[in-house]
Design an enzyme around this catalytic site. Sequence first.
Site, PDB file in Angstrom:
ATOM      1  N   THR A  49       0.821  -1.090   0.114  1.00 40.63           N
ATOM      2  CA  THR A  49       0.004  -0.061  -0.032  1.00 40.63           C
ATOM      3  C   THR A  49       0.753   1.112   0.136  1.00 40.63           C
ATOM      4  OG1 THR A  49      -1.555  -1.175   1.219  1.00 40.63           O
ATOM      5  CG2 THR A  49      -1.871   1.154   1.149  1.00 40.63           C
ATOM      6  N   TYR A 112     -12.074  -5.405  -5.300  1.00 49.47           N
ATOM      7  CA  TYR A 112     -13.049  -4.450  -6.277  1.00 49.47           C
ATOM      8  C   TYR A 112     -14.403  -4.983  -5.908  1.00 49.47           C
ATOM      9  CZ  TYR A 112     -15.055  -1.633  -9.786  1.00 49.47           C
ATOM     10  OH  TYR A 112     -16.005  -0.987 -10.600  1.00 49.47           O
ATOM     11  N   TYR A 142      -2.642 -10.460   3.824  1.00 46.24           N
ATOM     12  CA  TYR A 142      -2.607  -9.021   4.167  1.00 46.24           C
ATOM     13  C   TYR A 142      -4.118  -8.505   4.428  1.00 46.24           C
ATOM     14  CZ  TYR A 142      -1.466  -3.855   3.379  1.00 46.24           C
ATOM     15  OH  TYR A 142      -1.330  -2.703   3.305  1.00 46.24           O
ATOM     16  N   LYS A 172      -0.052  -9.952   7.929  1.00 47.28           N
ATOM     17  CA  LYS A 172       0.012  -8.790   7.989  1.00 47.28           C
ATOM     18  C   LYS A 172      -1.210  -8.047   8.483  1.00 47.28           C
ATOM     19  CE  LYS A 172       1.243  -4.059   6.682  1.00 47.28           C
ATOM     20  NZ  LYS A 172       1.493  -3.187   5.067  1.00 47.28           N
TER      21      LYS A 172
END
Length: 310
Positions: A49, A112, A142, A172
């Site tokens: 990110t 999405y 993630y 994470k």
Amino acid sequence: MSTDATPTGVFPATLTPVDADGEPNAALLAAHCRALLAEGATGFALLGTTGEANSLTPGQRMKLLEDLLAQGFDPTLFMPGTGNCAMKDAVALTRHALDLGCRGVVALPPFYYTPVSDDALFAVYARLIETVGHARPNIVLYHIPPMSRVPIVPAVIERLIEAFPGAVVGVKDSSGELANMTMLAKRFPQLSILAGADPLMLPLLREGGAGAITATSNVAMPLLAYLFRNFADPAAQDKVAAAQALLSEIREVTRTVPQIAALRALAAVRRGDPSWSNALLPNLPLTSAEDATLRAAVAPLFARMDGFGA
């Protein structure tokens, strides 16, 4: 618990330096990584990110990784982000990183078409593991629901561990919720649970966490390295508390403006190269006034950070 495969330590979520046309600059990134290693970084979680991977093409992401490794780095230092909404791109990026010898990857969920059911999310990661062609892909899941809107819940993690032993090595957690991180650390002691928010690394370490993958470590690595090295040392607790407080101050200053732009501006200060401020759309650089205000606010904080060197 940590093995050679499970990542333990502090892995900066590295910024991606770019030229004025938005092309990644591998030489500048290499210099940044060397500086971070000197400051105590364990390795690097690039192209996530903070690295604005979703503003780059798969080809740009692969080339940047290749060009970076051509600078002479040990590939096991790197865990690139390889998540992508297009399944074939996610597979290609993951296979590419593993073929280059990277220690593993950080895999963002598809983000999405929401909502994504638990069955669909399991199917995505299962397809990735089955198709990538490596027996031990060393995937760090993630979990970043504030951005992805797709939480990775414990039931999905459990199914993946049971179906593909050894394939998933960590999570994470960028939810910002310490309770979720500590729950994961206790429920999955075989995995590395890594904080995605800088101030939460210390309390997570005390609850069995493995470290952090964070954005502010791009400019405050000495503090995170000090905390990781000394969090359990009774004799160091006063300085640990001071490091934690200073880290929180720096992080709060960077949050007064868009964070990636702030970190780019501060990287320009820390590394002495103004091209760090170049932006990848849709992100924009700070205005001159914002930049000046940020620099003035952080200068005394950086001066205090000098006492926590690696």
